[in-house]
Structure formats: C-alpha cells, structure tokens
Design an enzyme around this catalytic site. Structure first.
Site, PDB file in Angstrom:
ATOM      1  N   HIS A 189      52.414  32.181  26.831  1.00 30.51           N
ATOM      2  CA  HIS A 189      51.882  33.505  27.211  1.00 30.51           C
ATOM      3  C   HIS A 189      52.405  34.569  26.238  1.00 30.51           C
ATOM      4  O   HIS A 189      51.664  35.450  25.806  1.00 30.51           O
ATOM      5  CB  HIS A 189      52.280  33.853  28.648  1.00 30.51           C
TER       6      HIS A 189
ATOM      7  N   ASP B 146      42.257  31.158  27.386  1.00 29.69           N
ATOM      8  CA  ASP B 146      42.845  29.957  27.994  1.00 29.69           C
ATOM      9  C   ASP B 146      43.545  29.085  26.953  1.00 29.69           C
ATOM     10  O   ASP B 146      43.110  29.027  25.796  1.00 29.69           O
ATOM     11  CB  ASP B 146      41.719  29.165  28.690  1.00 29.69           C
TER      12      ASP B 146
ATOM     13  N   LEU C 239      36.222  51.942  22.358  1.00 32.87           N
ATOM     14  CA  LEU C 239      36.034  50.631  22.997  1.00 32.87           C
ATOM     15  C   LEU C 239      36.636  50.692  24.398  1.00 32.87           C
ATOM     16  O   LEU C 239      37.722  51.244  24.580  1.00 32.87           O
ATOM     17  CB  LEU C 239      36.765  49.554  22.167  1.00 32.87           C
TER      18      LEU C 239
ATOM     19  N   LEU D 256      33.566  28.579  34.189  1.00 34.48           N
ATOM     20  CA  LEU D 256      33.745  30.026  34.359  1.00 34.48           C
ATOM     21  C   LEU D 256      35.026  30.380  35.102  1.00 34.48           C
ATOM     22  O   LEU D 256      35.499  31.511  35.025  1.00 34.48           O
ATOM     23  CB  LEU D 256      32.557  30.620  35.116  1.00 34.48           C
ATOM     24  N   SER D 257      35.564  29.431  35.871  1.00 31.20           N
ATOM     25  CA  SER D 257      36.796  29.677  36.641  1.00 31.20           C
ATOM     26  C   SER D 257      36.732  30.993  37.423  1.00 31.20           C
ATOM     27  O   SER D 257      37.688  31.780  37.412  1.00 31.20           O
ATOM     28  CB  SER D 257      38.036  29.649  35.729  1.00 31.20           C
TER      29      SER D 257
ATOM     30  N   ASN E  29      47.240  28.837  26.832  1.00 28.85           N
ATOM     31  CA  ASN E  29      48.620  29.257  26.529  1.00 28.85           C
ATOM     32  C   ASN E  29      49.640  28.180  26.892  1.00 28.85           C
ATOM     33  O   ASN E  29      50.565  27.893  26.125  1.00 28.85           O
ATOM     34  CB  ASN E  29      48.985  30.523  27.326  1.00 28.85           C
TER      35      ASN E  29
HETATM   36  C1  IPE Z   1      41.309  31.065  33.868  1.00 28.82           C
HETATM   37  O1  IPE Z   1      42.118  30.094  33.323  1.00 28.82           O
HETATM   38  C2  IPE Z   1      42.120  32.274  34.215  1.00 28.82           C
HETATM   39  C3  IPE Z   1      42.626  33.056  33.090  1.00 28.82           C
HETATM   40  C4  IPE Z   1      42.449  32.799  31.819  1.00 28.82           C
HETATM   41  C5  IPE Z   1      43.383  34.208  33.463  1.00 28.82           C
HETATM   42  P1  IPE Z   1      42.740  28.948  34.208  1.00 28.82           P
HETATM   43  O2  IPE Z   1      43.532  28.087  33.286  1.00 28.82           O
HETATM   44  O3  IPE Z   1      43.463  29.517  35.381  1.00 28.82           O
HETATM   45  O4  IPE Z   1      41.453  28.177  34.730  1.00 28.82           O
HETATM   46  P2  IPE Z   1      41.315  26.712  35.300  1.00 28.82           P
HETATM   47  O5  IPE Z   1      42.392  26.520  36.329  1.00 28.82           O
HETATM   48  O6  IPE Z   1      41.508  25.759  34.162  1.00 28.82           O
HETATM   49  O7  IPE Z   1      39.939  26.634  35.845  1.00 28.82           O
HETATM   50  C1  IPE Z   2      45.599  31.019  30.305  1.00 24.69           C
HETATM   51  O1  IPE Z   2      46.336  29.976  29.785  1.00 24.69           O
HETATM   52  C2  IPE Z   2      46.485  32.166  30.740  1.00 24.69           C
HETATM   53  C3  IPE Z   2      46.512  32.389  32.178  1.00 24.69           C
HETATM   54  C4  IPE Z   2      45.874  31.711  33.071  1.00 24.69           C
HETATM   55  C5  IPE Z   2      47.347  33.469  32.607  1.00 24.69           C
HETATM   56  P1  IPE Z   2      46.844  28.839  30.720  1.00 24.69           P
HETATM   57  O2  IPE Z   2      48.180  29.219  31.270  1.00 24.69           O
HETATM   58  O3  IPE Z   2      45.836  28.475  31.738  1.00 24.69           O
HETATM   59  O4  IPE Z   2      47.031  27.668  29.701  1.00 24.69           O
HETATM   60  P2  IPE Z   2      46.616  26.145  29.911  1.00 24.69           P
HETATM   61  O5  IPE Z   2      45.157  26.124  30.234  1.00 24.69           O
HETATM   62  O6  IPE Z   2      47.442  25.607  31.022  1.00 24.69           O
HETATM   63  O7  IPE Z   2      46.924  25.507  28.601  1.00 24.69           O
HETATM   64 MG    MG Z   3      44.252  27.220  31.730  1.00 22.13          MG
END
Ligand code: IPE
Ligand code: IPE
Ligand code: MG
Length: 309
Positions: A32, A15, A128, A188-189, A17
């Site tokens: 990303h 998380d 792995l 945990l999302s 990006n």
């Molecule tokens: C969880 O991250 C999903 C992935 C890393 C793929 P999110 O950024 O979508 O989660 P929330 O919205 O903050 O809970």
């Molecule tokens: C996680 O990073 C990647 C995906 C959910 C695909 P985010 O895109 O959620 O990045 P933030 O949390 O908004 O910074």
């Molecule tokens: Mg995020």
C-alpha cells in the site's frame, strides 16, 4: 466523439498492492505504501490528457472484512500519511478532491476531518476532479439513494434515471467512460455499479505499485480503439437515415453519450447509392451467368446434332 477525444471520466480499481509486497517477501502494508508513486502517475496522466473526472477506489465496503491489522493500517494511519504528503501537490496542480463514500464510526475522526478539510480547501480548483472512493460500495450507493428518496417521500412517478442519479452519493459524478483495473482480476468488486453501465472495461496485469505513465497511455490507447455504440448500430450496418454513429462528430449525440464514428468505407458512398450499386453489380453478375448458361446449352445442342454442322 471525435477520434482522440479523451475519456471524460476514468475510474480506477487500484489492485495488486498485497501481491506486490508478498512477491518481495514484505508485509502487505508495504504494498500500500509503494502505491503512492502509481497514484501520482495516474493523476499526472489524467491532468495531461484533459480528463475531467478521476475516481480512485481506495477502500471498499467489503474491505472491512480483511484482517484487523491491515484494516487498521488502511483506515487509521495510511490516509493521514497520504494526505500529508499529497495535499499541497493536489492544490498546486489545481485538483479538486471529492469524497465518494460514507463517514463511519470505525474511521477515526481526525481522518474524516482531514478528508473533509481537503475537500473544502480544494473546492475552487477546476483542472481535474478526483473523487476518492473511501468506504464505498456500489450497492450501498444504490440502496442509500432509494432510502433518501423514500425519506423525502419522493413521488414515485417522478423517479427517472436522471432524478435517481441526482440523489446519489456524489450527484455530479458522470457516467464512467473508462474503467481501469490493475492486478489482473476481471471484475468490478462492487465499484460504481450505476455509473459503469456503459463503461469501457480495461484490465491490466500490472500490479498497482508498478503502474506508471506508459501503463496509463496503454489503457488510453485500448480505450481509443473501442467503438462505443450505446445500443445503436455502427455505420457499417448502414440505413438510409443517419444514426448517431453517422452524425457529425462535432455535434453532441442525441443520447448525451459521446459516440465514436466507426470504420468508414474507402469509397465513402452514401448508403442509398452504395446499396443501388451493390444490387446493380449483383444483377450484372446474374445476367452474365444466365448468358453463359444459354451459351453452354446452345453448344451442347450443337454437339448432339453434328449432321447439321
Ligand atoms: C477492490 O479490490 C477494492 C479496492 C481496490 C479498494 P479488492 O482486492 O478488495 O477486490 P477483490 O476482493 O479481489 O474482489
Ligand atoms: C488493492 O490492493 C488495495 C486495497 C484493496 C486497499 P490489494 O490489497 O487488494 O492487493 P491484492 O489484490 O491482495 O494483491
Ligand atoms: Mg485485491
């Protein structure tokens, strides 16, 4: 589990990006793209440490609710770009790709084909197993499992935790030992809800595109400091019969879960002797106090009868 044993299964919520890109005045999609180096760091770390399973959360069932442009990037163009760059390297490093998620008409057929193709290509690799959670949600995993059991008219009295797990999306996926989330969020999302029942949770503030080998080592260090009890008692709570935490670390624990030995008393005394010694010492202190009281009492009587001196 002997101290220093690596976690068997690390699951990673990659998380941060979007924020990484926004901090640099860039479009979120650049964040990303920048995540590829971090991906390489976590795979290298897992290979180096002898981890068996690494699950990467790439796209959640909830991520469909993001703006259309970002969803289209994440689902239509990004996977092809990653796989083209990484497929050969994964193969050379002996990594087996496992898909954890559902095909969906919203995912272009060439992306789905490419993912299944790489899964097939790497089938024989054993160093792995990387399970890619792409269009994955923990609740959907549970619901689909119930649906599958119902469709098979599976006898309800035979539904146990083991049979249930055997009907999940990726039945071989073991329980998560270490759940690592970057980006500073503590949740945990909807990731691996079933498998994370006893996971050690490690949350790091680093944004995913900045994640490198030292962050991986730091997460492992935090994991190694944890004492995993799985509902049992640590050795400090001491009973006369040896519990799982007192067991020989070379032997697999009864529960099937690895259990680390807790802190050991410097004297290393068996519980019964330690307890006897403790009560003897306590009795000794009590006796000494009683003797002192008697002495004091006798002294005060003497003091009140000076004529008898
Ligand atoms: C969880 O991250 C999903 C992935 C890393 C793929 P999110 O950024 O979508 O989660 P929330 O919205 O903050 O809970
Ligand atoms: C996680 O990073 C990647 C995906 C959910 C695909 P985010 O895109 O959620 O990045 P933030 O949390 O908004 O910074
Ligand atoms: Mg995020």
């Amino acid at each position: 589990m002997a101290p220093g044993t690596p976690p068997r299964h690390i699951a990673c919520i990659m998380d941060g990006n979007g924020r990484w890109a926004q901090q640099r005045g860039l479009e979120r999609t650049h964040g990303h793209m920048a995540a590829l180096a971090a991906l390489n760091a976590v795979v290298s770390g897992a290979l180096r440490e002898g981890v068996e399973w690494l699950t990467l959360f790439a796209f959640s069932t909830e991520n469909w609710s993001r703006p259309e442009g970002e969803v289209s990037f994440l689902v239509d163009s990004f996977p092809g770009h990653v796989l083209e760059r990484e497929a050969r390297r994964l193969q050379e490093r002996g990594v087996r790709l496992r898909l954890l998620g559902w095909d969906d008409p919203r995912i272009p057929a060439d992306v789905t084909d490419m993912l299944h193709g790489l899964e097939e290509l790497t089938r024989g690799n054993t160093k792995l197993q990387v399970s890619l959670a792409f269009n994955y949600g923990g609740r959907q995993d549970v619901c689909e499992t119930v649906r599958c059991l119902a469709a098979q008219r599976f006898p309800h009295e035979e539904i146990t935790e083991e049979t249930f797990a055997r009907h999940m999306k990726l039945p071989e996926l073991p329980d998560v030992d270490l759940l690592l989330r970057t980006g500073g969020e503590h949740r945990l999302s909807n990731f691996l809800l079933w498998h994370c029942a006893y996971a050690e949770l490690v949350f790091l503030d680093v944004l995913w595109p900045d994640f490198r080998a030292p962050h991986f080592q730091h997460a492992l260090e935090l994991y190694r400091q944890r004492r995993r009890r799985f509902g049992a008692l640590g050795p400090a709570a001491g009973t006369d019969s040896p519990g799982p935490a007192d067991a020989d670390p070379a032997q697999p624990p009864v529960t099937g879960h690895p259990v680390e030995p807790g802190p050991v008393s410097p004297l290393k005394l068996p519980a019964a002797i330690a307890s006897h010694l403790g009560s003897s010492l306590l009795n000794g202190v009590k006796e000494t106090a009683r003797f002192a009281m008697l002495q004091l009492g006798a002294a005060s009587v003497q003091a009140r009868r000076p004529d008898q001196r």
